[in-house]
Design a protein around this motif. Structure first.
Motif, PDB file in Angstrom:
ATOM      1  N   HIS A 183       0.845  -1.188   0.000  1.00 43.27           N
ATOM      2  CA  HIS A 183       0.000   0.000   0.000  1.00 43.27           C
ATOM      3  C   HIS A 183       0.883   1.242   0.000  1.00 43.27           C
ATOM      4  O   HIS A 183       2.011   1.228   0.488  1.00 43.27           O
ATOM      5  N   ASN A 184       0.290   2.312  -0.532  1.00 47.21           N
ATOM      6  CA  ASN A 184       1.052   3.525  -0.810  1.00 47.21           C
ATOM      7  C   ASN A 184       1.145   4.434   0.421  1.00 47.21           C
ATOM      8  O   ASN A 184       0.550   5.503   0.456  1.00 47.21           O
ATOM      9  N   HIS A 185       1.886   3.976   1.437  1.00 49.19           N
ATOM     10  CA  HIS A 185       2.137   4.804   2.621  1.00 49.19           C
ATOM     11  C   HIS A 185       3.643   4.972   2.761  1.00 49.19           C
ATOM     12  O   HIS A 185       4.412   4.035   2.480  1.00 49.19           O
TER      13      HIS A 185
ATOM     14  N   TYR B 147       5.279  -2.545  -8.861  1.00 48.79           N
ATOM     15  CA  TYR B 147       3.966  -3.197  -9.001  1.00 48.79           C
ATOM     16  C   TYR B 147       3.121  -2.818  -7.789  1.00 48.79           C
ATOM     17  O   TYR B 147       3.556  -2.999  -6.640  1.00 48.79           O
ATOM     18  N   SER B 148       1.932  -2.313  -8.028  1.00 40.45           N
ATOM     19  CA  SER B 148       1.062  -1.919  -6.903  1.00 40.45           C
ATOM     20  C   SER B 148      -0.378  -1.792  -7.390  1.00 40.45           C
ATOM     21  O   SER B 148      -0.674  -2.062  -8.558  1.00 40.45           O
ATOM     22  N   SER B 149      -1.245  -1.336  -6.483  1.00 40.78           N
ATOM     23  CA  SER B 149      -2.651  -1.142  -6.859  1.00 40.78           C
ATOM     24  C   SER B 149      -2.870   0.238  -7.473  1.00 40.78           C
ATOM     25  O   SER B 149      -3.996   0.621  -7.723  1.00 40.78           O
TER      26      SER B 149
ATOM     27  N   THR C 198     -11.100  -1.913   0.788  1.00 41.83           N
ATOM     28  CA  THR C 198     -10.379  -1.107  -0.181  1.00 41.83           C
ATOM     29  C   THR C 198      -9.562  -2.023  -1.085  1.00 41.83           C
ATOM     30  O   THR C 198      -9.037  -3.022  -0.631  1.00 41.83           O
ATOM     31  N   LYS C 199      -9.480  -1.647  -2.343  1.00 37.39           N
ATOM     32  CA  LYS C 199      -8.642  -2.425  -3.269  1.00 37.39           C
ATOM     33  C   LYS C 199      -7.212  -1.871  -3.275  1.00 37.39           C
ATOM     34  O   LYS C 199      -6.363  -2.330  -4.025  1.00 37.39           O
ATOM     35  N   ASP C 200      -6.968  -0.853  -2.439  1.00 34.98           N
ATOM     36  CA  ASP C 200      -5.645  -0.214  -2.424  1.00 34.98           C
ATOM     37  C   ASP C 200      -4.613  -1.045  -1.676  1.00 34.98           C
ATOM     38  O   ASP C 200      -3.428  -0.878  -1.864  1.00 34.98           O
TER      39      ASP C 200
ATOM     40  N   THR D  75       1.586  -9.501   4.241  1.00 31.55           N
ATOM     41  CA  THR D  75       0.241  -8.982   4.513  1.00 31.55           C
ATOM     42  C   THR D  75       0.152  -7.460   4.641  1.00 31.55           C
ATOM     43  O   THR D  75      -0.936  -6.942   4.908  1.00 31.55           O
ATOM     44  N   GLY D  76       1.261  -6.753   4.494  1.00 30.39           N
ATOM     45  CA  GLY D  76       1.208  -5.299   4.636  1.00 30.39           C
ATOM     46  C   GLY D  76       0.651  -4.913   5.991  1.00 30.39           C
ATOM     47  O   GLY D  76       0.996  -5.499   7.013  1.00 30.39           O
ATOM     48  N   ASP D  77      -0.249  -3.930   6.001  1.00 33.79           N
ATOM     49  CA  ASP D  77      -0.874  -3.511   7.264  1.00 33.79           C
ATOM     50  C   ASP D  77      -2.196  -4.243   7.510  1.00 33.79           C
ATOM     51  O   ASP D  77      -2.855  -4.002   8.515  1.00 33.79           O
ATOM     52  N   THR D  78      -2.611  -5.113   6.588  1.00 37.76           N
ATOM     53  CA  THR D  78      -3.915  -5.768   6.731  1.00 37.76           C
ATOM     54  C   THR D  78      -3.941  -6.705   7.931  1.00 37.76           C
ATOM     55  O   THR D  78      -4.895  -6.714   8.709  1.00 37.76           O
TER      56      THR D  78
END
Lengths: 189, 151
Positions: free
Chosen positions: A56-58, A77-79, A113-115, A127-130
């Motif tokens: 995610h874009n943070h 590569y990202s959303s 969110t699809k982000d 898993t990123g922040d999910t």
């Protein structure tokens, strides 16, 4: 295949490096910072960064992109179509991409969110922040948390217990440990 | 050095593993009795759902390691560097983490009984939903640890 973790004090985040056993084209996931430790990991393992995956874009997860792209000719590569002004290959949940022979399954669990994407490479889930060890990401309000919890619970139910969970923040875990001990999952069934 | 070993469900009794490097190894669902790990570095390893009785982890460095679901009885983690490690769902009694750095480690949903965290660095250490019975955080920065989540 080898996987390394690099901790960044900028945003207290984890960055992951994946590449073949004998070196070659490699993937960096969420480079929050390009520091000397990450550079040494890349070079000591004879890796060349060809792909940058963003969950995610943070800022804590993208801060190192600019320096990485000065050193390596890599694709993002990202959303999103654009990260920090650099073009990004748009990828979608429920798809599989092949990056220099490494198969990456693209997933999304939050349902909100699809982000925010999750990546599965072999038996590793980034898993990123999910999803963190014993926690889920931060969401706007209680109603959203309930929906997100339900959605993540549904997502991890389908996965094998032995899969390793590598979040953007904090320690790693396993799917079994999250099913058994994450107090924010399976609350709303 | 112990690297890339898969020893899950092993039973170890009275073995000295002092000053060893244990890296990317799997000891899940194992039983450890009277094992001395002091001075060792345990990195990126898996010890989930294991039992540790009378084990010594003093002066160890433990990073990115998973102990989730394990039981610790009469164990000592004194003066150790235990960073980004997962103790979620663990059951710990008569044990000590005194003088240790527990930065960003998690004890979520754990049960802690007669266990001490004296003079520890607890910055970002997560004790959310832990059950604590006769646990001491004396001289530790417990205000920087997480005991609740504001949702």
């Amino acid at each position: 295949m080898r996987c390394f973790i690099n901790f960044s004090l900028s945003g207290f985040s984890n960055c992951y490096l994946i590449g073949p056993d004998d070196g070659g084209d490699a993937i960096v996931i969420d480079p929050g910072e390009m520091n000397i430790k990450l550079l040494n990991l890349i070079e000591d393992n004879n890796f060349y960064i060809k792909h940058i995956l963003i969950t995610h874009n943070h800022k804590p997860h993208i801060g190192g992109i600019k320096t990485l792209l000065k050193i390596y000719d890599a694709e993002i590569y990202s959303s999103e179509e654009n990260i920090l002004g650099y073009p990004s290959n748009l990828i979608h949940p429920n798809s599989t991409i092949n990056l220099s022979g490494i198969e990456v399954k693209v997933m999304e669990f939050s349902g909100q969110t699809k982000d925010t994407l999750i990546y599965k490479v072999e038996e590793m889930l980034f898993t990123g922040d999910t999803l963190g060890a014993g926690s889920i990401g931060e969401w706007e309000n209680k109603n959203t948390i309930a929906l997100v919890s339900q959605s993540i619970s549904k997502g991890i139910k389908k996965l094998d217990d032995s899969i390793l969970v590598f979040p953007s923040h904090g320690p790693p875990s396993t799917i079994k440990a999250e099913k058994d001990f994450n107090p924010e999952l399976f609350l709303y069934e | 050095m112990i690297r890339n070993w898969n020893l899950s469900t092993i039973g170890l009794n009275s073995i000295i593993l002092k000053d060893k490097m244990i890296i990317v190894s799997n000891f899940s669902n194992s039983n450890f009795y009277n094992i001395d790990f002091s001075g060792s570095s345990i990195l990126f390893s898996l010890f989930e759902y294991s039992t540790f009785n009378n084990c010594i982890f003093n002066n160890t460095t433990i990073k990115y390691t998973i102990f989730a679901g394990s039981t610790f009885s009469d164990c000592s983690f004194i003066d150790s560097n235990i960073v980004n490690s997962n103790f979620n769902g663990t059951n710990t009694h008569n044990s000590s983490f005194n003088d240790s750095d527990l930065y960003y480690s998690t004890f979520t949903s754990s049960k802690l009984t007669n266990t001490t965290f004296v003079e520890c660095n607890l910055k970002k250490t997560d004790f959310y939903k832990s059950e604590r019975n006769n646990v001491s955080f004396k001289y530790s920065n417990y205000e920087e640890a997480f005991f609740n989540r504001d949702r």
